[in-house]
Design an enzyme around this catalytic site. Structure first.
Site, PDB file in Angstrom:
ATOM      1  N   ASN A  88       0.802  -1.221   0.000  1.00 57.97           N
ATOM      2  CA  ASN A  88       0.000   0.000   0.000  1.00 57.97           C
ATOM      3  C   ASN A  88       0.839   1.277   0.000  1.00 57.97           C
ATOM      4  OD1 ASN A  88      -2.367   1.857   0.762  1.00 57.97           O
ATOM      5  ND2 ASN A  88      -1.049   2.001   2.575  1.00 57.97           N
ATOM      6  N   TYR A 105       5.295   9.481 -10.631  1.00 59.49           N
ATOM      7  CA  TYR A 105       4.177   8.734 -10.041  1.00 59.49           C
ATOM      8  C   TYR A 105       3.477   7.873 -11.088  1.00 59.49           C
ATOM      9  CZ  TYR A 105       0.101   7.867  -7.051  1.00 59.49           C
ATOM     10  OH  TYR A 105      -0.883   7.269  -6.309  1.00 59.49           O
ATOM     11  N   VAL A 136      -9.080   9.209  -3.251  1.00 59.25           N
ATOM     12  CA  VAL A 136      -9.338   9.017  -1.826  1.00 59.25           C
ATOM     13  C   VAL A 136      -8.896  10.246  -1.042  1.00 59.25           C
ATOM     14  CG1 VAL A 136      -9.005   7.467   0.132  1.00 59.25           C
ATOM     15  CG2 VAL A 136      -8.895   6.553  -2.195  1.00 59.25           C
ATOM     16  N   THR A 140      -7.100  11.654   1.354  1.00 60.02           N
ATOM     17  CA  THR A 140      -5.962  11.408   2.235  1.00 60.02           C
ATOM     18  C   THR A 140      -5.016  12.597   2.214  1.00 60.02           C
ATOM     19  OG1 THR A 140      -4.680  10.404   0.448  1.00 60.02           O
ATOM     20  CG2 THR A 140      -6.090   8.924   1.750  1.00 60.02           C
TER      21      THR A 140
END
Length: 252
Positions: free
Chosen positions: A88, A155, A190, A192
């Site tokens: 993760n 990324y 998400v 975060t």
């Protein structure tokens, strides 16, 4: 019998939500991160679930093979009917056109997002290949592994690599009688700390920043808990799709 789950990047965000939802009586959860999450430790104690915390820096890739070997050696394998790995942990930086990216940050991105999960996966398979039990790996990917984003060359590249690594390992393990099953799943957008980092980007570094700001304003982000539940639905499914690259939207 018991299930062991090794989870990287467990101290916050999506990793913390995954860890919390995995605190079940028949689970032995091994969390890997640079810092410990005391609230998770208390939650595990309250639920009387076995939780081990391993402080680790995934940037130190030369140490990972031995660390995973030691972690698996510490598990009572004789009591297991399944053992799972969730890769993760991930980083977004550097952001901006590649010619403006810092070389150290480029290397850090590829080490943490791609090289570390590759080594951890390799060691996990090596140390469990003698086990005739259910073995699964869930790689947390991103839509950025399939799309081009201005300013996210590191990324995007690392996540595309993770997806294709998953396909290759799935093909290898498919040939084995007691092979590991592996999937790569993009969890959607998400809410975060990484999303906060994205929204703080300069437009000249990340041209789509306003789109992500609008996602937040319009309430279009998954909560970490929602995303974790969707990911664990894949991980715990009876029909685990080996070698596949998926998106949580496929489950809706």
């Amino acid at each position: 019998m018991q299930r062991a789950i090794i989870l990287t990047g467990a101290s916050r965000g999506l990793g913390q939500a995954l860890a919390s939802q995995l605190l079940e009586p028949d689970h032995h959860l091994i969390c890997l991160s640079r810092s410990r999450n005391d609230s998770l430790a208390r939650e595990a104690a309250d639920k009387q679930v076995k939780l081990d915390w391993v402080t680790i820096d995934l940037n130190e890739v030369d140490l990972l093979e031995e660390r995973i070997r030691d972690i698996i050696a510490s598990i009572d394998l004789s009591r297991l009917d399944s053992i799972y790995l969730i890769n993760n942990a991930g980083v977004l930086q550097p952001i901006g056109p590649v010619e403006n990216n810092d070389g150290v940050q480029i290397a850090d991105n590829i080490r943490i997002n791609l090289i570390a999960p590759m080594i951890i996966t390799s060691s996990f398979i090596q140390q469990t290949r003698h086990l005739k039990i259910d073995k699964r790996i869930l790689n947390i990917s991103s839509g950025a592994g399939k799309k081009t984003y201005y300013g996210w060359s590191g990324y995007c590249t690392s996540k595309a690599g993770l997806d294709h690594f998953t396909r290759c390992v799935g093909a290898e393990q498919e040939e084995l009688e007691h092979g590991v099953k592996i999937v790569s799943v993009a969890p959607g957008v998400v809410d975060t700390d990484m999303q906060a980092e994205i929204r703080a980007s300069k437009e000249e570094d990340f041209k789509q920043v306003q789109r992500f700001i609008d996602y937040k304003k319009q309430g279009l982000l998954y909560s970490p808990e929602e995303a974790a539940a969707k990911l664990l639905k894949v991980l715990l499914s009876e029909s685990f799709p080996n070698g596949q690259v998926m998106d949580v939207r496929d489950l809706e």
